[in-house]
Every structure is written in C-alpha cells, then in structure tokens.
Scaffold this motif. Sequence first.
Motif, PDB file in Angstrom:
ATOM      1  N   GLU A 108       0.833  -1.212   0.000  1.00 52.68           N
ATOM      2  CA  GLU A 108       0.000   0.000   0.000  1.00 52.68           C
ATOM      3  C   GLU A 108       0.863   1.255   0.000  1.00 52.68           C
ATOM      4  O   GLU A 108       0.539   2.244  -0.681  1.00 52.68           O
ATOM      5  CB  GLU A 108      -0.930  -0.001   1.206  1.00 52.68           C
ATOM      6  N   SER A 109       1.959   1.237   0.746  1.00 48.18           N
ATOM      7  CA  SER A 109       2.819   2.424   0.802  1.00 48.18           C
ATOM      8  C   SER A 109       3.372   2.768  -0.577  1.00 48.18           C
ATOM      9  O   SER A 109       3.520   3.943  -0.928  1.00 48.18           O
ATOM     10  CB  SER A 109       3.960   2.210   1.797  1.00 48.18           C
ATOM     11  N   LEU A 112       1.102   4.872  -2.654  1.00 49.06           N
ATOM     12  CA  LEU A 112       0.756   6.197  -2.149  1.00 49.06           C
ATOM     13  C   LEU A 112       1.786   7.281  -2.426  1.00 49.06           C
ATOM     14  O   LEU A 112       1.494   8.463  -2.252  1.00 49.06           O
ATOM     15  CB  LEU A 112       0.501   6.116  -0.634  1.00 49.06           C
ATOM     16  N   VAL A 183       4.609   9.252   2.320  1.00 45.30           N
ATOM     17  CA  VAL A 183       3.928   8.264   3.154  1.00 45.30           C
ATOM     18  C   VAL A 183       4.886   7.824   4.248  1.00 45.30           C
ATOM     19  O   VAL A 183       6.099   7.702   4.027  1.00 45.30           O
ATOM     20  CB  VAL A 183       3.445   7.058   2.312  1.00 45.30           C
ATOM     21  N   ASN A 202       0.451  15.850   6.927  1.00 46.47           N
ATOM     22  CA  ASN A 202      -0.045  15.730   5.555  1.00 46.47           C
ATOM     23  C   ASN A 202       0.105  14.331   4.992  1.00 46.47           C
ATOM     24  O   ASN A 202      -0.716  13.875   4.204  1.00 46.47           O
ATOM     25  CB  ASN A 202       0.682  16.738   4.654  1.00 46.47           C
ATOM     26  N   ALA A 203       1.163  13.641   5.380  1.00 44.74           N
ATOM     27  CA  ALA A 203       1.429  12.318   4.815  1.00 44.74           C
ATOM     28  C   ALA A 203       0.585  11.245   5.494  1.00 44.74           C
ATOM     29  O   ALA A 203       0.401  11.273   6.713  1.00 44.74           O
ATOM     30  CB  ALA A 203       2.910  11.986   4.977  1.00 44.74           C
ATOM     31  N   PRO A 204       0.071  10.287   4.724  1.00 40.99           N
ATOM     32  CA  PRO A 204      -0.619   9.157   5.345  1.00 40.99           C
ATOM     33  C   PRO A 204       0.363   8.340   6.175  1.00 40.99           C
ATOM     34  O   PRO A 204       1.537   8.208   5.816  1.00 40.99           O
ATOM     35  CB  PRO A 204      -1.154   8.357   4.157  1.00 40.99           C
ATOM     36  N   LEU A 206       0.967   4.638   7.761  1.00 45.99           N
ATOM     37  CA  LEU A 206       0.520   3.259   7.638  1.00 45.99           C
ATOM     38  C   LEU A 206       1.067   2.405   8.777  1.00 45.99           C
ATOM     39  O   LEU A 206       2.228   2.534   9.161  1.00 45.99           O
ATOM     40  CB  LEU A 206       0.968   2.668   6.298  1.00 45.99           C
TER      41      LEU A 206
END
Length: 225
Positions: A108-109, A112, A183, A202-204, A206
């Motif tokens: 997932e990373s 992103l 990310v 701001n960054a997701p 995980l």
Amino acid sequence: MSDSARKTVRLFHTAPALVAVFDALAAELAPWAVLRHTVREDLLKCAIDLGQATPEVIEAAASAIAEQTHDDIDAVVCTCSTIGAAADLANATSNLPVFRIDRAMARESLMLGERILVLATLRTTIEPTVSLLKSEAGAMGRAPTIESMVLDEARALFLSGDTDRYLQAVADGINAAALDADVVVLAQASMAAALPLVKAVNAPILTSPRIGFAWVTRELSGLAA
C-alpha cells in the motif's frame, strides 16, 4: 461466512501486547475467525542482543512458525517485522499459508507515493522493513526513495515497558519526521497504538496490524469461497 467456513488462525507474536490488538481486530473485521496466539519474546530479544535478525535467528523463528502449522490451523500470521523473513521461509515449505503481517502495508505504501519514510523504535526492524519495501517495489517495477529513522527515545521506553511514555515518544517522532515524506511506514506493529496521539500531518501513516489483518482475512475468505 457460515460456521462451516470458519477459519482458525494462529498469530505468531514476539510482543505480548499484540494479543489484545489482534483480538480486537478480529472481532471487528472477521468475527468468523478463531484466533490462537503464540508469543515468543525470546526471538526478538535474541535479535536485539545480536543487533540484527541473523540467519540463525530467522531459521529458528521459521522452525518455530512451522511448528504452528497443525491440522486444526488454517493459516499462520507472523506479526513481527523483525523476523518477517521467517514467515516467508516457513511459507515456502508449509502446506498452509503463512502470512507476513507487514507485506500488505509495504504494498500500500508503494501505491501512495515515491518518498517513503520508515520509522521504528528498534534498529533491528529497519533493515527487514526496508528490504521488504525494496522487494515489493521491484516486483511492481517501482524505484521509490526510501529513508529510515530509529526513534531512540521511544526504543528505551519500549524496552523498559513504559507503554504510555513509549506511545507519546512514537507520536512525537512521527510529528517531527513526517514533513518531507509522501507516506510514513511504522515498521513495528506496537507503534500503531500511538496514532491517536499524532498531530495532523499531511502524509498518510501506515501501520501493519489493521492493513495486514484485513489482507489476511480477504485471502482466507477467498480460500473459503
């Protein structure tokens, strides 16, 4: 999922606190799953003492994981990133699926962003996580920029068992380090509990428990179909 399709999953941990984390996730995401837990703190301690998860540690962990693949178990999940390679090793020779909890997070990373920041509180966890990211990136034909950082203050608190201060130190580290990343990947499952303490970034960010367990349940649901 019907009772006849219920799956029994063995969770292989190196930190006792993760038992409750995954019990809660199972209740939410997969009430049809029956969880069994094995905790081997000694494997992580050995890696820490040696400064890395050596081939000998990985082989010992793979053997311990393989011992969990009994007839009454449908799958095994290794929740420790430091010994994550042991899950891959055990899976190669097992007649049951052996999952590495951080693999879905790595994938997932990569979807992103191109600048990935890996944070850990244990230095032994950095190399296995970065290695996994590079492997998954190669399989996807990607070449991201991967940086890493060890939160040393949080590490000491983690090892001393000071959970509240540990989680705050993790949150503080995330707040300070996440500015220049697309990310952020938290390399240890135990770090996920710090997210409620993180200020807006701001960054997701995980974490492996939820992402990884959701992936495992999808895979097992497919097997039951």
